[in-house]
Scaffold this active site. Structure first.
Site, short mmCIF file in Angstrom:
data_model
loop_
_atom_site.label_atom_id
_atom_site.label_comp_id
_atom_site.label_asym_id
_atom_site.label_seq_id
_atom_site.Cartn_x
_atom_site.Cartn_y
_atom_site.Cartn_z
N ARG A 18 38.81 35.92 26.80
CA ARG A 18 37.62 35.80 25.96
C ARG A 18 36.92 34.44 26.15
NH1 ARG A 18 36.67 39.26 21.99
NH2 ARG A 18 36.08 37.64 20.51
N ASP A 146 33.24 27.08 13.54
CA ASP A 146 32.55 28.34 13.31
C ASP A 146 31.48 28.09 12.25
OD1 ASP A 146 31.95 31.12 12.34
OD2 ASP A 146 33.69 31.66 13.57
N TYR A 159 40.08 32.30 6.70
CA TYR A 159 39.58 31.88 8.01
C TYR A 159 38.49 30.81 7.84
CZ TYR A 159 36.89 32.04 12.36
OH TYR A 159 36.20 31.71 13.51
#
Length: 254
Positions: A18, A146, A159
């Site tokens: 990935r 993120d 997360y």
């Protein structure tokens, strides 16, 4: 091949598949020797390393370990193996990450520990183990965070907490490790849809996500790799504790 990169060594966690694979590919193409960390995807990582070594001999190497178990010892071992291979380390890319849903009503202690250990504790202790080597080479650390670490997006709650804490870790390490080592972070958005519960990432979810993304497109691993190359290069020599968002503008209206 870039002259500035030709003698350098990078350790990329989660580098066998990935986004991590795209990052390792780009670094290798620029001239880096790459240490590819993997956990469950060792066969894929070894095949990838063989491919890179066929392009330039003895320029790719695989290390393996579960970053959610015996975290401190695992991190120290990985850095030791990485630095012993070519005798130096110039770049640490903390890319390995776990990603799954944790609704409040069903979240467990085990899920909390898995996400925090892999997404937060491991990058911190990898940085600790790598910092003496990076100080010698005036290298850098790039943490993969993120946009969900900047704005809430339940039920990816734990997360998101882990990524928010990694952002603050990055900023603190930028101060602690300066001026020798630069520490920056990247916040991707919809880059290579994660392998997570299908009922969450179905077509309606994806369409809704893209409808609030100004560029109306899913990002690629190569988009993230380009940002890694920039942050690792002399072009970003006056950047530390800084963020690049690779999200197509999604963070503007999460």
């Amino acid at each position: 091949m870039e002259d500035w990169a030709s003698s350098r060594v990078a350790l990329v966690t989660g580098g066998g598949r990935r986004v991590g694979k795209a990052i390792a590919t780009a670094l290798h193409k620029s001239g880096y020797k790459v240490v590819i960390h993997c956990n469950s995807s060792k066969d894929a990582a070894l095949e990838f390393a063989n491919e890179l070594n066929s392009q330039r001999s003895d320029t790719a190497f695989v290390v393996s370990g579960d970053l959610s178990k015996d975290v401190v010892d695992t991190c120290r071992r990985l850095v030791k193996e990485a630095t012993e291979k070519w005798g130096r380390l110039d770049l640490l890319v903390n890319n390995a990450s776990l990603f799954f849903l944790t609704p409040l009503d069903t979240a467990t202690d085990q899920q909390w520990n898995q996400l925090m250990d892999t997404n937060l504790k491991a990058p911190y202790f990898l940085a600790q183990a790598a910092s003496p080597h990076l100080r010698k080479t005036k290298g850098s650390i790039i943490n993969m965070c993120d946009i969900i670490g900047e704005q809430a997006s339940p039920p990816l709650t734990i997360y998101g907490i882990s990524k928010a804490a990694l952002i603050m870790t990055t900023k603190n390490l930028a101060i602690e490790l300066g001026p020798e080592v630069r520490v920056n972070y990247i916040c991707p958005g919809a880059v290579m849809w994660p392998e997570v519960e299908k009922e969450h990432h179905d077509d309606s979810f994806r369409n809704e996500w893209l409808s609030r993304t100004p560029l109306n497109a899913i990002g690629t691993g190569e988009n993230v790799a380009d940002a890694v190359l920039f942050l690792a290069s002399p072009s970003s020599s006056y950047m530390t504790g800084s963020c690049i968002r690779i999200c197509g503008g999604r963070s503007l209206r999460l």
